[in-house]
Motif scaffolding. Structure first.
Motif, PDB file in Angstrom:
ATOM      1  N   PRO A  78       9.792  10.857 -12.335  1.00  0.00           N
ATOM      2  CA  PRO A  78       8.709  10.871 -11.348  1.00  0.00           C
ATOM      3  C   PRO A  78       7.862  12.129 -11.446  1.00  0.00           C
ATOM      4  CG  PRO A  78      10.791  11.428 -10.309  1.00  0.00           C
ATOM      5  CD  PRO A  78      11.113  11.060 -11.720  1.00  0.00           C
ATOM      6  N   PRO A  79       6.576  12.045 -11.133  1.00  0.00           N
ATOM      7  CA  PRO A  79       5.735  13.241 -11.087  1.00  0.00           C
ATOM      8  C   PRO A  79       6.009  14.035  -9.813  1.00  0.00           C
ATOM      9  CG  PRO A  79       4.477  11.337 -10.372  1.00  0.00           C
ATOM     10  CD  PRO A  79       5.829  10.821 -10.797  1.00  0.00           C
ATOM     11  N   ASP A  80       5.400  15.208  -9.704  1.00  0.00           N
ATOM     12  CA  ASP A  80       5.620  16.045  -8.528  1.00  0.00           C
ATOM     13  C   ASP A  80       5.156  15.369  -7.249  1.00  0.00           C
ATOM     14  OD1 ASP A  80       6.732  18.001 -10.076  1.00  0.00           O
ATOM     15  OD2 ASP A  80       4.974  19.310 -10.091  1.00  0.00           O
ATOM     16  N   ASN A  81       4.170  14.477  -7.358  1.00  0.00           N
ATOM     17  CA  ASN A  81       3.669  13.778  -6.176  1.00  0.00           C
ATOM     18  C   ASN A  81       4.193  12.350  -6.099  1.00  0.00           C
ATOM     19  OD1 ASN A  81       2.217  12.709  -8.291  1.00  0.00           O
ATOM     20  ND2 ASN A  81       0.255  12.666  -7.196  1.00  0.00           N
ATOM     21  N   ALA A  82       5.383  12.128  -6.627  1.00  0.00           N
ATOM     22  CA  ALA A  82       5.973  10.785  -6.624  1.00  0.00           C
ATOM     23  C   ALA A  82       6.098  10.243  -5.210  1.00  0.00           C
ATOM     24  CB  ALA A  82       7.356  10.824  -7.273  1.00  0.00           C
ATOM     25  N   VAL A  83       6.018   8.918  -5.101  1.00  0.00           N
ATOM     26  CA  VAL A  83       6.239   8.269  -3.813  1.00  0.00           C
ATOM     27  C   VAL A  83       7.679   8.505  -3.363  1.00  0.00           C
ATOM     28  CG1 VAL A  83       6.430   6.033  -2.651  1.00  0.00           C
ATOM     29  CG2 VAL A  83       4.468   6.516  -4.128  1.00  0.00           C
ATOM     30  N   ILE A  84       7.823   8.977  -2.135  1.00  0.00           N
ATOM     31  CA  ILE A  84       9.147   9.219  -1.557  1.00  0.00           C
ATOM     32  C   ILE A  84       9.500   8.019  -0.687  1.00  0.00           C
ATOM     33  CG2 ILE A  84      10.487  10.687  -0.014  1.00  0.00           C
ATOM     34  CD1 ILE A  84       8.681  13.025  -0.896  1.00  0.00           C
ATOM     35  N   PHE A  85      10.553   7.308  -1.087  1.00  0.00           N
ATOM     36  CA  PHE A  85      11.029   6.163  -0.314  1.00  0.00           C
ATOM     37  C   PHE A  85      12.129   6.604   0.643  1.00  0.00           C
ATOM     38  CE2 PHE A  85       8.968   3.661  -3.629  1.00  0.00           C
ATOM     39  CZ  PHE A  85       8.477   2.586  -2.904  1.00  0.00           C
ATOM     40  N   GLU A  86      12.140   6.001   1.822  1.00  0.00           N
ATOM     41  CA  GLU A  86      13.153   6.259   2.840  1.00  0.00           C
ATOM     42  C   GLU A  86      14.050   5.037   3.008  1.00  0.00           C
ATOM     43  OE1 GLU A  86      11.444   7.047   6.617  1.00  0.00           O
ATOM     44  OE2 GLU A  86       9.986   8.520   5.874  1.00  0.00           O
ATOM     45  N   PHE A  87      15.350   5.296   3.139  1.00  0.00           N
ATOM     46  CA  PHE A  87      16.313   4.272   3.555  1.00  0.00           C
ATOM     47  C   PHE A  87      16.861   4.680   4.921  1.00  0.00           C
ATOM     48  CE2 PHE A  87      16.571   4.235  -1.090  1.00  0.00           C
ATOM     49  CZ  PHE A  87      16.697   2.893  -1.427  1.00  0.00           C
ATOM     50  N   SER A  88      16.812   3.785   5.874  1.00  0.00           N
ATOM     51  CA  SER A  88      17.480   4.002   7.158  1.00  0.00           C
ATOM     52  C   SER A  88      18.210   2.720   7.531  1.00  0.00           C
ATOM     53  CB  SER A  88      16.466   4.370   8.252  1.00  0.00           C
ATOM     54  OG  SER A  88      15.861   3.211   8.803  1.00  0.00           O
ATOM     55  N   PRO A  89      19.050   2.734   8.559  1.00  0.00           N
ATOM     56  CA  PRO A  89      19.736   1.492   8.932  1.00  0.00           C
ATOM     57  C   PRO A  89      18.782   0.360   9.291  1.00  0.00           C
ATOM     58  CG  PRO A  89      20.829   3.369   9.933  1.00  0.00           C
ATOM     59  CD  PRO A  89      19.562   3.890   9.323  1.00  0.00           C
ATOM     60  N   TYR A  90      17.549   0.686   9.653  1.00  0.00           N
ATOM     61  CA  TYR A  90      16.596  -0.338  10.063  1.00  0.00           C
ATOM     62  C   TYR A  90      15.596  -0.716   8.988  1.00  0.00           C
ATOM     63  CZ  TYR A  90      18.209   0.504  14.864  1.00  0.00           C
ATOM     64  OH  TYR A  90      18.970   0.632  16.002  1.00  0.00           O
ATOM     65  N   ALA A 132      -1.161  -6.159   0.184  1.00  0.00           N
ATOM     66  CA  ALA A 132      -2.452  -5.499   0.010  1.00  0.00           C
ATOM     67  C   ALA A 132      -2.419  -4.015   0.340  1.00  0.00           C
ATOM     68  CB  ALA A 132      -3.506  -6.201   0.865  1.00  0.00           C
ATOM     69  N   HIS A 133      -1.561  -3.613   1.268  1.00  0.00           N
ATOM     70  CA  HIS A 133      -1.523  -2.213   1.696  1.00  0.00           C
ATOM     71  C   HIS A 133      -0.726  -1.326   0.732  1.00  0.00           C
ATOM     72  CE1 HIS A 133      -3.331  -2.992   5.657  1.00  0.00           C
ATOM     73  NE2 HIS A 133      -2.679  -4.122   5.610  1.00  0.00           N
ATOM     74  N   SER A 134      -0.116  -1.939  -0.291  1.00  0.00           N
ATOM     75  CA  SER A 134       0.763  -1.194  -1.208  1.00  0.00           C
ATOM     76  C   SER A 134       0.202  -1.225  -2.621  1.00  0.00           C
ATOM     77  CB  SER A 134       2.178  -1.778  -1.170  1.00  0.00           C
ATOM     78  OG  SER A 134       2.692  -1.773   0.141  1.00  0.00           O
ATOM     79  N   SER A 135      -1.007  -0.713  -2.794  1.00  0.00           N
ATOM     80  CA  SER A 135      -1.739  -0.877  -4.051  1.00  0.00           C
ATOM     81  C   SER A 135      -1.015  -0.278  -5.253  1.00  0.00           C
ATOM     82  CB  SER A 135      -3.128  -0.250  -3.921  1.00  0.00           C
ATOM     83  OG  SER A 135      -3.021   1.126  -3.568  1.00  0.00           O
ATOM     84  N   LEU A 136      -0.258   0.798  -5.059  1.00  0.00           N
ATOM     85  CA  LEU A 136       0.399   1.456  -6.189  1.00  0.00           C
ATOM     86  C   LEU A 136       1.500   0.601  -6.796  1.00  0.00           C
ATOM     87  CD1 LEU A 136       0.639   4.096  -7.869  1.00  0.00           C
ATOM     88  CD2 LEU A 136       2.396   4.820  -6.234  1.00  0.00           C
ATOM     89  N   VAL A 137       2.178  -0.192  -5.978  1.00  0.00           N
ATOM     90  CA  VAL A 137       3.345  -0.942  -6.449  1.00  0.00           C
ATOM     91  C   VAL A 137       3.195  -2.451  -6.290  1.00  0.00           C
ATOM     92  CG1 VAL A 137       4.899   0.994  -5.984  1.00  0.00           C
ATOM     93  CG2 VAL A 137       4.533  -0.735  -4.204  1.00  0.00           C
ATOM     94  N   SER A 138       2.065  -2.916  -5.799  1.00  0.00           N
ATOM     95  CA  SER A 138       1.943  -4.334  -5.448  1.00  0.00           C
ATOM     96  C   SER A 138       2.046  -5.271  -6.643  1.00  0.00           C
ATOM     97  CB  SER A 138       0.627  -4.590  -4.707  1.00  0.00           C
ATOM     98  OG  SER A 138      -0.478  -4.290  -5.537  1.00  0.00           O
ATOM     99  N   ALA A 139       1.817  -4.754  -7.853  1.00  0.00           N
ATOM    100  CA  ALA A 139       1.906  -5.605  -9.042  1.00  0.00           C
ATOM    101  C   ALA A 139       3.300  -5.632  -9.650  1.00  0.00           C
ATOM    102  CB  ALA A 139       0.899  -5.139 -10.092  1.00  0.00           C
TER     103      ALA A 139
END
Length: 539
Positions: free
Chosen positions: A252-264, A361-368
């Motif tokens: 990942p680059p320095d500005n990589a997308v940070i994903f969160e996991f929570s119980p919800y 539509a709101h997730s343009s970076l990963v939608s494909a």
């Protein structure tokens, strides 16, 4: 963050054959079809979810009462109305971070210690971890938040004395056979397992109670445990990073997308994703937020898989198989477990998640992308999981940041991870991050070896209480590649972590910590707080 090549070199010293005996019991690891929920599976990231908001609304009064009790214990003159929201983060760093972070939590936990900081853990509203810090948080949350002492005595001491390649100690052959079945079962359910599945299964035997390394522990089921339903624990978040493998990237680059996991929920506030899905239904095939099949999937959020995702460094090989598969030791074991289901490819170095934001539509970076390819949460040089707590909707006021990074040749932090987060927060427009100096200032001022408060004098910023790993009573600068600790080493590391949280048992530090917290209320402070701020505040 785990430096991949040194870690994997260490793992290769433990040799197990890549084939196993017949499985012994039925697997509970595979995702299974389930009725889809009536609520939307995907939402835009306009704020925290209604479920998280409801938990925080119930947790905050409990946390504030405990925080007030701790403050009054430290100094009866502290005012305890309108108390701030406090969070804790534990960095990456393998077992070094898990054990040091465990000592920090023990020092904050009134159930498990009697030091000046005891009781502050009960006053936390949020807690986050990544990589080794994610292992710690998973071991706490997945086991219904026992004390650190209990985990040390009943699980960790014996588990960490064994190689990661020896799950369940003397019961390793049966455990490996069961893990083999788990991997096969996931494949049979229609989901491609990777090295991260096998890695997470092995880690689970060290971190979780229950049959087959706590195989029935899903992250979403944490929300059903008694500590969670009674609102007696901070809300947990684990982070991982996205890699754009379709563009040929390995890391990942320095500005990589940070994903969160929570119980919800699982997702990201970052531009380019800006969406969340329900954690329980990870693995469901979605398009534009809608299921593409009559049923949804559950069990994909296996806690071992998620904690393995947050610490996945196999991508740093950045090479195709069979080069990795031919390596000796644990890598051969992992490769053998996965190779029984399919021919190994470059993609087996990543944690694969069916993309819940496909065609959204709101997730343009990963939608494909049909799949998300996730890796260690610290590979963007932000080894402290701070970004989730910079979101305005979480309204964090004070953040304890326990940094156990190996920035130096001696495996200690130098402030560079915190500085990188500051820089990326500036670029992302996250204005709650206080000013952080570069590592040269940390070293010249000694901020890398003692607690420092950032953001003291600006109520528009979060106050960060920086708690760096330092060798107070034990040589705690252990290599991230060290994945076996003798009982005495485990004990020594945890005890040193207590010293990290208490500034080596400094008698005045708990009150100074209280001063930094109460200052966020804007209320009157004891006169001795002036000296605390002079001693600990940056600028």
């Amino acid at each position: 963050m785990l430096p991949a090549f040194s870690v994997l070199l260490a793992l290769s010293l433990h040799v197990f054959p890549p084939t196993f005996a017949a499985p012994v019991v039925i697997s509970g690891y595979a995702p299974v079809p389930a009725t889809c929920p009536s609520t939307p599976l995907v939402r835009t990231a306009s704020g925290i979810s209604s479920s998280e908001a409801a938990y925080i609304a119930a947790r905050k009064p409990v946390a504030s009462a405990a925080l007030g009790n701790w403050l009054k214990k430290v100094d009866s003159s502290f005012q305890t109305s309108n108390l701030p929201t406090v969070a804790l983060t534990t960095s990456g760093g393998g077992l070094r971070s898990l054990l040091t972070g465990a000592g920090v939590i023990q020092a904050l936990d009134s159930r498990d210690s009697n030091v000046g900081t005891s009781g502050l853990y009960q006053g936390l509203t949020y807690e986050a971890g990544l990589s080794g810090g994610g292992w710690l948080l998973s071991s706490l949350a997945g086991n219904n938040y026992p004390t650190v002492s209990s985990l040390q005595t009943n699980l960790w001491t014996a588990a960490f004395a064994n190689s990661l390649a020896v799950p369940n100690g003397p019961g390793a052959p049966a455990a490996l056979a069961q893990i083999s079945l788990d991997i096969t079962a996931k494949s049979a359910a229609g989901f491609q397992p990777t090295l991260v599945d096998a890695y997470g299964r092995l880690l689970s035997y060290q971190l979780l109670y229950g049959p087959d390394g706590g195989v029935s522990d899903d992250l979403s089921t944490v929300a059903t445990l008694s500590s969670f339903t009674s609102y007696s624990v901070p809300f947990p978040i684990i982070t991982a990073l996205n890699v754009q493998t379709a563009s040929g990237a390995c890391t990942p680059p320095d500005n990589a997308v940070i994903f969160e996991f929570s119980p919800y929920e699982f997702g990201s506030f970052d531009t380019g994703v800006n969406a969340f899905t329900q954690t329980k239904y990870l693995g469901t095939s979605l398009s534009n937020g809608q299921p593409t099949k009559p049923t949804c999937e559950v069990n994909y959020d296996n806690l071992g898989f998620i904690l393995g995702t947050s610490s996945d460094v196999f991508n740093e090989f950045c090479t195709a198989f069979p080069a990795i598969a031919s390596s000796p030791g644990l890598l051969a074991t992992l490769a053998g477990l996965v190779n029984q289901t399919h021919a190994l490819t470059f993609m087996d170095e990543y944690a694969l998640y069916p993309n819940p934001f496909y065609q959204y539509a709101h997730s343009s970076l990963v939608s494909a992308q049909k799949n998300l390819t996730l890796v260690d949460g610290g590979e963007s040089h932000q080894n402290n999981p701070i970004f989730p707590f910079l979101q305005p909707s979480r309204a964090i006021d004070v953040m304890l940041v326990n940094d156990n990074s190996a920035d130096t040749s001696a495996n200690f932090p130098d402030g560079s991870e915190l500085y990188q987060t500051y820089q990326q927060a500036q670029l992302a427009g996250l204005t709650r991050m206080p000013v952080i100096p570069p590592s040269s200032v940390f070293i010249s001022k000694g901020y890398n070896i003692r607690p420092t408060f950032f953001g003291c004098n600006d109520n528009s910023k979060i106050t960060i209480i920086f708690l760096p790993n330092h060798n107070y009573t034990f040589p705690s600068g252990q290599s991230t590649a060290k994945l076996q600790y003798s009982p005495s080493e485990t004990d020594g590391m945890i005890k040193n972590g207590v010293q990290v949280a208490t500034y080596g048992g400094n008698a005045t530090f708990p009150e100074c910590l209280g001063c930094a917290i109460v200052k966020k209320t804007g209320g009157a402070l004891p006169t001795k707080c002036a000296k605390c701020f002079a001693d600990f505040c940056y600028n």
